[in-house]
Design an enzyme around this catalytic site. Sequence first.
Site, mmCIF file in Angstrom:
data_model
loop_
_atom_site.group_PDB
_atom_site.id
_atom_site.type_symbol
_atom_site.label_atom_id
_atom_site.label_comp_id
_atom_site.label_asym_id
_atom_site.label_seq_id
_atom_site.Cartn_x
_atom_site.Cartn_y
_atom_site.Cartn_z
ATOM 1 N N HIS A 1 -30.978 -27.656 18.833
ATOM 2 C CA HIS A 1 -32.067 -27.953 17.913
ATOM 3 C C HIS A 1 -33.168 -26.905 18.062
ATOM 4 O O HIS A 1 -33.447 -26.446 19.182
ATOM 5 C CB HIS A 1 -32.659 -29.333 18.190
ATOM 6 C CG HIS A 1 -31.632 -30.425 18.245
ATOM 7 N ND1 HIS A 1 -30.847 -30.756 17.168
ATOM 8 C CD2 HIS A 1 -31.265 -31.254 19.256
ATOM 9 C CE1 HIS A 1 -30.045 -31.746 17.506
ATOM 10 N NE2 HIS A 1 -30.273 -32.059 18.766
ATOM 11 N N GLU B 1 -35.586 -33.921 23.039
ATOM 12 C CA GLU B 1 -35.082 -35.292 23.130
ATOM 13 C C GLU B 1 -34.695 -35.632 24.561
ATOM 14 O O GLU B 1 -34.676 -34.772 25.445
ATOM 15 C CB GLU B 1 -33.881 -35.484 22.203
ATOM 16 C CG GLU B 1 -32.722 -34.552 22.493
ATOM 17 C CD GLU B 1 -31.644 -34.561 21.404
ATOM 18 O OE1 GLU B 1 -31.730 -35.400 20.489
ATOM 19 O OE2 GLU B 1 -30.726 -33.738 21.488
ATOM 20 N N HIS C 1 -26.032 -28.584 23.772
ATOM 21 C CA HIS C 1 -25.630 -29.877 24.320
ATOM 22 C C HIS C 1 -24.635 -30.581 23.409
ATOM 23 O O HIS C 1 -24.453 -30.205 22.250
ATOM 24 C CB HIS C 1 -26.855 -30.773 24.505
ATOM 25 C CG HIS C 1 -27.555 -31.078 23.216
ATOM 26 N ND1 HIS C 1 -28.533 -30.263 22.683
ATOM 27 C CD2 HIS C 1 -27.409 -32.095 22.325
ATOM 28 C CE1 HIS C 1 -28.964 -30.771 21.538
ATOM 29 N NE2 HIS C 1 -28.292 -31.885 21.293
ATOM 30 N N ARG D 1 -25.092 -26.847 14.210
ATOM 31 C CA ARG D 1 -23.770 -27.092 14.785
ATOM 32 C C ARG D 1 -23.166 -25.769 15.228
ATOM 33 O O ARG D 1 -23.017 -24.836 14.446
ATOM 34 C CB ARG D 1 -22.878 -27.793 13.752
ATOM 35 C CG ARG D 1 -21.582 -28.335 14.325
ATOM 36 C CD ARG D 1 -20.752 -29.041 13.259
ATOM 37 N NE ARG D 1 -21.471 -30.155 12.660
ATOM 38 C CZ ARG D 1 -21.880 -30.197 11.392
ATOM 39 N NH1 ARG D 1 -21.640 -29.192 10.578
ATOM 40 N NH2 ARG D 1 -22.522 -31.249 10.932
#
Length: 325
Positions: A101, A118, A176, A196
């Site tokens: 991200h 996150e 991740h 992605r």
Amino acid sequence: MYPIKFNTILKKVLWGGAEICKFKHLSELQDGIGESWEISQVKGNVSVVDNGEYKGCSLTEMIQHFGADFLGKHVYERFGEKFPLLIKFIDARDNLSIQVHPNDELAAKRHNSFGKTEMWYVIAAQEGAGLYSGFSKQITPDEYVERVHNNTIMDVLQFHPVKSGDVFFLPAGRVHAIGKGIFIAEIQQTSDITYRIYDYNRKDANGKSRELHTELAKDAIDYKMYDDLKTVYTSESDKTVGLVSCKYFVTNLLDLNKDIKRTISDKDSFVVYICMEGEASLTDNDGNNINIRQGETILVPAAIEWVKFGVQTKVKLLECYIPKI
């Protein structure tokens, strides 16, 4: 103001499992549910209040009406009418794609959005299950591109076997992926932007591969090596145990066997409680009372001074709020 529950937003996806509906005690059991969005202001997926006087109001309407009393003064000054967090449960029956991200700067430039830092709290994991976080060796941006093209990117990713209670902090830029057989709670910045990187060469029903974002990800990845990719903590009953503290959110673990009172007013922020197991009553300083049980999430507005948990069975909660910076 009173403690608020929101309607659940369920997401059916190819890799979704069968655990979310059972975990949340939903009357209709659905298979293939990969995510339950507990609190969201993502466009097209804005949460709606499910209890009390403001039942039927959207999260956006609550912020517009109550402002700093809802979010907290410093949170309102920092984010305006944007809710800064997205709270989810994720059930992975299959491996999720390898992804990354962007940070705030890159996300603002490319997408007019927040970045996406996150954290994951592992609720349950099948034997042998694991996830990917970070690199296992130092590589360069050009080597990353080459490895994506020749299908060797997995060779340089760090695999972590997991069990219930494991915690991972994932700052924007960290490569991740959640592995199959893992059920987690996720706390993140309000962003739905994912690049992605690799999808195991999987094909859909039409024989097509999902789009990869190789070049977009190249500039978003943090290529540094880190030793502390898993959060180390010691769980203690009836005490506040810190899990993650960053400028975007603070998350604590409350593993309770007895009643406990939590002060809200000193945080100048809304506080979110996510129930991992058990059941408790929650009473605030105005006498409002609401139950919270496994699979439920409650938002306590910043105007509330304190809440008290009355433990009915052993209860495990994640407590999350926005820190002052």
